[in-house]
Scaffold this motif. Structure first.
Motif, mmCIF file in Angstrom:
data_model
loop_
_atom_site.group_PDB
_atom_site.id
_atom_site.type_symbol
_atom_site.label_atom_id
_atom_site.label_comp_id
_atom_site.label_asym_id
_atom_site.label_seq_id
_atom_site.Cartn_x
_atom_site.Cartn_y
_atom_site.Cartn_z
ATOM 1 N N GLY A 149 0.814 -1.220 0.000
ATOM 2 C CA GLY A 149 0.000 0.000 0.000
ATOM 3 C C GLY A 149 0.842 1.262 0.000
ATOM 4 O O GLY A 149 0.550 2.227 -0.717
ATOM 5 N N ILE A 150 1.909 1.271 0.800
ATOM 6 C CA ILE A 150 2.761 2.462 0.895
ATOM 7 C C ILE A 150 3.498 2.706 -0.417
ATOM 8 O O ILE A 150 3.595 3.843 -0.897
ATOM 9 C CB ILE A 150 3.745 2.309 2.069
ATOM 10 N N ILE A 151 4.037 1.646 -1.032
ATOM 11 C CA ILE A 151 4.795 1.816 -2.273
ATOM 12 C C ILE A 151 3.903 2.344 -3.392
ATOM 13 O O ILE A 151 4.259 3.299 -4.092
ATOM 14 C CB ILE A 151 5.475 0.499 -2.690
ATOM 15 N N ILE A 152 2.714 1.743 -3.572
ATOM 16 C CA ILE A 152 1.864 2.218 -4.666
ATOM 17 C C ILE A 152 1.370 3.632 -4.399
ATOM 18 O O ILE A 152 1.187 4.428 -5.334
ATOM 19 C CB ILE A 152 0.685 1.258 -4.939
ATOM 20 N N SER A 153 1.193 3.967 -3.111
ATOM 21 C CA SER A 153 0.792 5.332 -2.769
ATOM 22 C C SER A 153 1.920 6.315 -3.075
ATOM 23 O O SER A 153 1.693 7.398 -3.626
ATOM 24 C CB SER A 153 0.409 5.407 -1.295
ATOM 25 N N MET A 154 3.156 5.931 -2.757
ATOM 26 C CA MET A 154 4.322 6.774 -3.051
ATOM 27 C C MET A 154 4.482 7.003 -4.550
ATOM 28 O O MET A 154 4.927 8.076 -4.983
ATOM 29 C CB MET A 154 5.592 6.133 -2.490
ATOM 30 N N PHE A 155 4.109 5.997 -5.329
ATOM 31 C CA PHE A 155 4.232 6.121 -6.783
ATOM 32 C C PHE A 155 3.031 6.817 -7.414
ATOM 33 O O PHE A 155 2.960 6.934 -8.641
ATOM 34 C CB PHE A 155 4.437 4.742 -7.408
ATOM 35 N N GLY A 156 2.047 7.238 -6.587
ATOM 36 C CA GLY A 156 0.964 8.058 -7.109
ATOM 37 C C GLY A 156 -0.345 7.349 -7.350
ATOM 38 O O GLY A 156 -1.205 7.854 -8.089
ATOM 39 N N TYR A 157 -0.551 6.203 -6.697
ATOM 40 C CA TYR A 157 -1.819 5.491 -6.878
ATOM 41 C C TYR A 157 -2.969 6.312 -6.305
ATOM 42 O O TYR A 157 -2.879 6.865 -5.207
ATOM 43 C CB TYR A 157 -1.768 4.125 -6.181
ATOM 44 N N VAL A 158 -4.073 6.389 -7.067
ATOM 45 C CA VAL A 158 -5.261 7.122 -6.641
ATOM 46 C C VAL A 158 -6.329 6.122 -6.240
ATOM 47 O O VAL A 158 -6.721 5.265 -7.042
ATOM 48 C CB VAL A 158 -5.797 8.029 -7.777
ATOM 49 N N SER A 159 -6.797 6.191 -4.968
ATOM 50 C CA SER A 159 -7.782 5.231 -4.473
ATOM 51 C C SER A 159 -9.183 5.610 -4.917
ATOM 52 O O SER A 159 -9.419 6.710 -5.425
ATOM 53 C CB SER A 159 -7.730 5.157 -2.943
ATOM 54 N N GLY A 160 -10.120 4.675 -4.710
ATOM 55 C CA GLY A 160 -11.503 4.899 -5.103
ATOM 56 C C GLY A 160 -11.816 4.197 -6.407
ATOM 57 O O GLY A 160 -11.137 3.259 -6.813
ATOM 58 N N SER A 161 -12.827 4.657 -7.103
ATOM 59 C CA SER A 161 -13.297 3.998 -8.326
ATOM 60 C C SER A 161 -12.634 4.606 -9.565
ATOM 61 O O SER A 161 -13.297 4.977 -10.539
ATOM 62 C CB SER A 161 -14.826 4.116 -8.432
ATOM 63 N N VAL A 162 -11.328 4.719 -9.540
ATOM 64 C CA VAL A 162 -10.583 5.265 -10.674
ATOM 65 C C VAL A 162 -10.325 4.148 -11.681
ATOM 66 O O VAL A 162 -9.906 3.049 -11.317
ATOM 67 C CB VAL A 162 -9.238 5.872 -10.196
ATOM 68 N N THR A 163 -10.558 4.428 -12.962
ATOM 69 C CA THR A 163 -10.398 3.383 -13.974
ATOM 70 C C THR A 163 -9.001 3.349 -14.577
ATOM 71 O O THR A 163 -8.579 2.322 -15.108
ATOM 72 C CB THR A 163 -11.420 3.581 -15.116
ATOM 73 N N VAL A 164 -8.265 4.462 -14.510
ATOM 74 C CA VAL A 164 -6.929 4.532 -15.097
ATOM 75 C C VAL A 164 -5.979 5.171 -14.088
ATOM 76 O O VAL A 164 -6.314 6.170 -13.455
ATOM 77 C CB VAL A 164 -6.934 5.366 -16.402
ATOM 78 N N GLN A 165 -4.793 4.574 -13.937
ATOM 79 C CA GLN A 165 -3.750 5.142 -13.076
ATOM 80 C C GLN A 165 -2.643 5.719 -13.957
ATOM 81 O O GLN A 165 -2.485 5.322 -15.120
ATOM 82 C CB GLN A 165 -3.172 4.054 -12.165
ATOM 83 N N ASN A 166 -1.853 6.637 -13.398
ATOM 84 C CA ASN A 166 -0.762 7.211 -14.184
ATOM 85 C C ASN A 166 0.397 6.227 -14.310
ATOM 86 O O ASN A 166 0.435 5.187 -13.642
ATOM 87 C CB ASN A 166 -0.299 8.547 -13.574
ATOM 88 N N GLU A 167 1.362 6.559 -15.186
ATOM 89 C CA GLU A 167 2.482 5.645 -15.469
ATOM 90 C C GLU A 167 3.309 5.363 -14.222
ATOM 91 O O GLU A 167 3.791 4.252 -14.019
ATOM 92 C CB GLU A 167 3.365 6.246 -16.563
ATOM 93 N N MET B 155 1.573 2.778 -12.024
ATOM 94 C CA MET B 155 1.651 1.445 -12.617
ATOM 95 C C MET B 155 3.054 0.850 -12.457
ATOM 96 O O MET B 155 3.210 -0.351 -12.287
ATOM 97 C CB MET B 155 1.228 1.487 -14.080
ATOM 98 N N GLU B 156 4.072 1.691 -12.486
ATOM 99 C CA GLU B 156 5.430 1.210 -12.247
ATOM 100 C C GLU B 156 5.572 0.707 -10.808
ATOM 101 O O GLU B 156 6.202 -0.334 -10.558
ATOM 102 C CB GLU B 156 6.443 2.332 -12.510
ATOM 103 N N GLY B 157 4.972 1.428 -9.849
ATOM 104 C CA GLY B 157 4.991 0.962 -8.459
ATOM 105 C C GLY B 157 4.289 -0.373 -8.303
ATOM 106 O O GLY B 157 4.775 -1.262 -7.578
ATOM 107 N N ILE B 158 3.158 -0.534 -8.982
ATOM 108 C CA ILE B 158 2.431 -1.807 -8.929
ATOM 109 C C ILE B 158 3.280 -2.929 -9.509
ATOM 110 O O ILE B 158 3.328 -4.048 -8.972
ATOM 111 C CB ILE B 158 1.090 -1.677 -9.685
ATOM 112 N N ARG B 159 3.979 -2.664 -10.615
ATOM 113 C CA ARG B 159 4.842 -3.688 -11.236
ATOM 114 C C ARG B 159 5.967 -4.098 -10.286
ATOM 115 O O ARG B 159 6.304 -5.284 -10.183
ATOM 116 C CB ARG B 159 5.421 -3.163 -12.540
ATOM 117 N N LEU B 160 6.552 -3.132 -9.599
ATOM 118 C CA LEU B 160 7.671 -3.445 -8.695
ATOM 119 C C LEU B 160 7.240 -4.339 -7.535
ATOM 120 O O LEU B 160 7.947 -5.291 -7.177
ATOM 121 C CB LEU B 160 8.283 -2.148 -8.162
ATOM 122 N N VAL B 161 6.067 -4.044 -6.927
ATOM 123 C CA VAL B 161 5.623 -4.849 -5.787
ATOM 124 C C VAL B 161 4.989 -6.160 -6.247
ATOM 125 O O VAL B 161 4.584 -6.969 -5.413
ATOM 126 C CB VAL B 161 4.654 -4.071 -4.871
#
Length: 492
Positions: free
Chosen positions: A420-438, A441-447
């Motif tokens: 949760g902390i890593i994806i938040s640091m990389f700019g993840y937006v919570s809620g019903s968002v359909t698209v995340q920024n690059e 997505m890089e944070g999600i790939r790393l974890v």
């Protein structure tokens, strides 16, 4: 001990081990208790973080912090549970009663942890989530530590112990299949567009099944191994003997590393499938096998991904685990298989968003590599309890297992928190968002790849310090059996 004396002990203990045989019905009944726990555990590991971000609407870092706070509350609770269960004395045994006593509270707090109270203030929502999750983790300790300890006293026969854990994790894999594969479709089915209702109905169904399974486990199991008859209660000695034992420390570190990694990877892959995988490509891939709507690609695709992994693990546990452990020893099998698992996990960084087939191939390879280790962990911890008795002439099964479960729960909380902390640091937006920024997505790939692969390697390092090889274990069990026979004779 001379070679002749060791062989003599092995021969004499063969007759004694006949009384340590466990019927299949008892092994299966015991396994249902872990299936029940995994209806909860798999949900916490795979869906809890995403539930907090997408249903409760909490920031990823806040959601991760809730998981971490709850896991660290176990530092107080888990040792206390181990001490209490070791000192419990009833006509049902030391550990079995706790499974029955905690069955209803466990299922109730499970439902509450996934219930949205209708609060709009995010601070109050976070407080509710923290309290409900701490309560769930607390009752988890009071249920699961005695349950795992029970597995260490059902038999002293090392082959029977491996058989019990193999059957246990075959059944657990089925529970994993159900949770990971059916949760999202059930949420959609029950909710009909209402996520809150869908989650509450799904968790309520799982809770009812878990309650029945806990009752069956209590009814059919037996405790066969008892502490030395003249052993006096001494908490200080139990703590010292356990925490100074090299095999216990190795297994605690291994368990911690494993469950940090599993929680991180399980949570991250949920985000990975929704945001990093191209939904059109996923839909086209799935359309080769089933007829679906394009809008269902994420829920069905992620469920299919999990179900395939569970099926591969199911086959691997049945066909490989006991065979490899009996031939090469638990330690050697664990080192090789965990190293391969780390390698295949790291490769999840490679696929492009449209390369869906490669994701499923990597999942097949990773699941097959990891499968033989699944039953071995708890069989090895049972061996650790024996090793502590072997070295110190005292047995504290509950405290031994409570420390390992504590490492598991801290790992579980930290894994989800780190994700949760890593994806938040990389700019993840919570809620019903359909698209995340690059960046997100890089944070999600790393974890989902590199970070958990590194943590798996820590587990491999811990295994190198684990002293209980196949030959050592055989000699240790023979001597322990001789001690127990002599203790019985001396007390007649």
């Amino acid at each position: 001990m001379t070679i002749f004396a060791a062989e003599k002990l092995k021969t004499s203990v063969m007759k004694e081990n006949e009384s340590q045989k466990v019927a299949f019905s008892e092994k299966f009944g015991y396994s249902l208790g872990d299936a029940a726990a995994n209806l909860v555990f798999q949900m916490m590991m795979i869906f809890q973080l995403k539930f907090y971000t997408d249903v409760f609407g909490l920031d990823g870092a806040v959601a991760g912090s809730i998981l971490m706070i709850a896991s660290f509350s176990a530092i107080i609770v888990d040792p206390m549970v181990g001490i209490l269960s070791d000192r419990t004395s009833t006509r049902w045994g030391k550990f079995r009663p706790w499974i029955m006593w905690t069955a209803i509270p466990f299922c109730l707090f499970y439902v509450l942890a996934f219930y949205h109270p209708g609060i709009h203030d995010k601070g109050m929502v976070a407080l509710y989530a923290t309290i409900s999750y701490v309560l769930l983790m607390t009752v988890y300790s009071f249920n699961n530590i005695p349950y795992t300890s029970l597995g260490g006293v059902m038999t002293s026969d090392i082959h029977e112990r491996t058989s019990i854990t193999t059957i246990r994790f075959v059944v657990v894999t089925i529970a994993q299949f159900v949770v990971q594969g059916l949760t999202l479709p059930l949420v959609d089915h029950f909710g009909q567009g209402d996520l809150r209702r869908g989650w509450l109905s799904t968790i309520g169904l799982f809770a009812c099944i878990a309650l029945v399974f806990f009752i069956i486990t209590f009814v059919v199991t037996k405790e066969r191994i008892q502490p030395p008859p003249r052993q006096e209660m001494n908490i200080k000695e139990d703590v010292k003997n356990t925490m100074s034992d090299v095999s216990w420390n190795a297994m605690a570190l291994l368990t911690f590393a494993l469950f940090v990694t599993l929680a991180m990877w399980g949570s991250a892959m949920n985000f990975y499938f929704q945001y990093n995988v191209d939904q059109r490509s996923l839909y086209e891939f799935l359309s080769n096998f089933v007829t679906i709507e394009e809008g269902d690609a994420y829920s069905i695709g992620f469920s299919a991904f999990n179900m395939m992994g569970a099926i591969v693990q199911f086959i691997g546990v049945i066909c490989l685990s006991q065979y490899l452990a009996n031939k090469y020893g638990k330690k050697s099998v664990f080192i090789v298989c965990l190293s391969l698992t780390a390698f295949f996990t790291a490769l999840f960084y490679i696929p492009s968003p449209t390369d869906v087939s490669l994701l499923f191939v990597l999942n097949f390879a990773r699941s097959l590599a990891y499968a033989p280790t699944i039953p071995l962990l708890w069989a090895m911890i049972g061996d650790v309890a024996d090793h502590i008795e072997y070295e110190n002439h005292r047995r504290a099964t509950g405290f031994c297992f409570s420390g390992i479960v504590l490492a598991l729960k801290i790992g579980l909380g930290l894994g989800g928190a780190i994700a949760g902390i890593i994806i938040s640091m990389f700019g993840y937006v919570s809620g019903s968002v359909t698209v995340q920024n690059e960046s997100a997505m890089e944070g999600i790939r790393l974890v989902s790849s590199i970070v958990p692969a590194i943590l798996f390697c820590i587990g491999v390092i811990a295994l190198h310090f684990y002293p209980i090889t196949k030959e050592f274990n055989e000699n240790m069990q023979a001597e322990l059996s001789a001690r127990r026979r002599n203790a019985i004779k001396n007390n007649l």
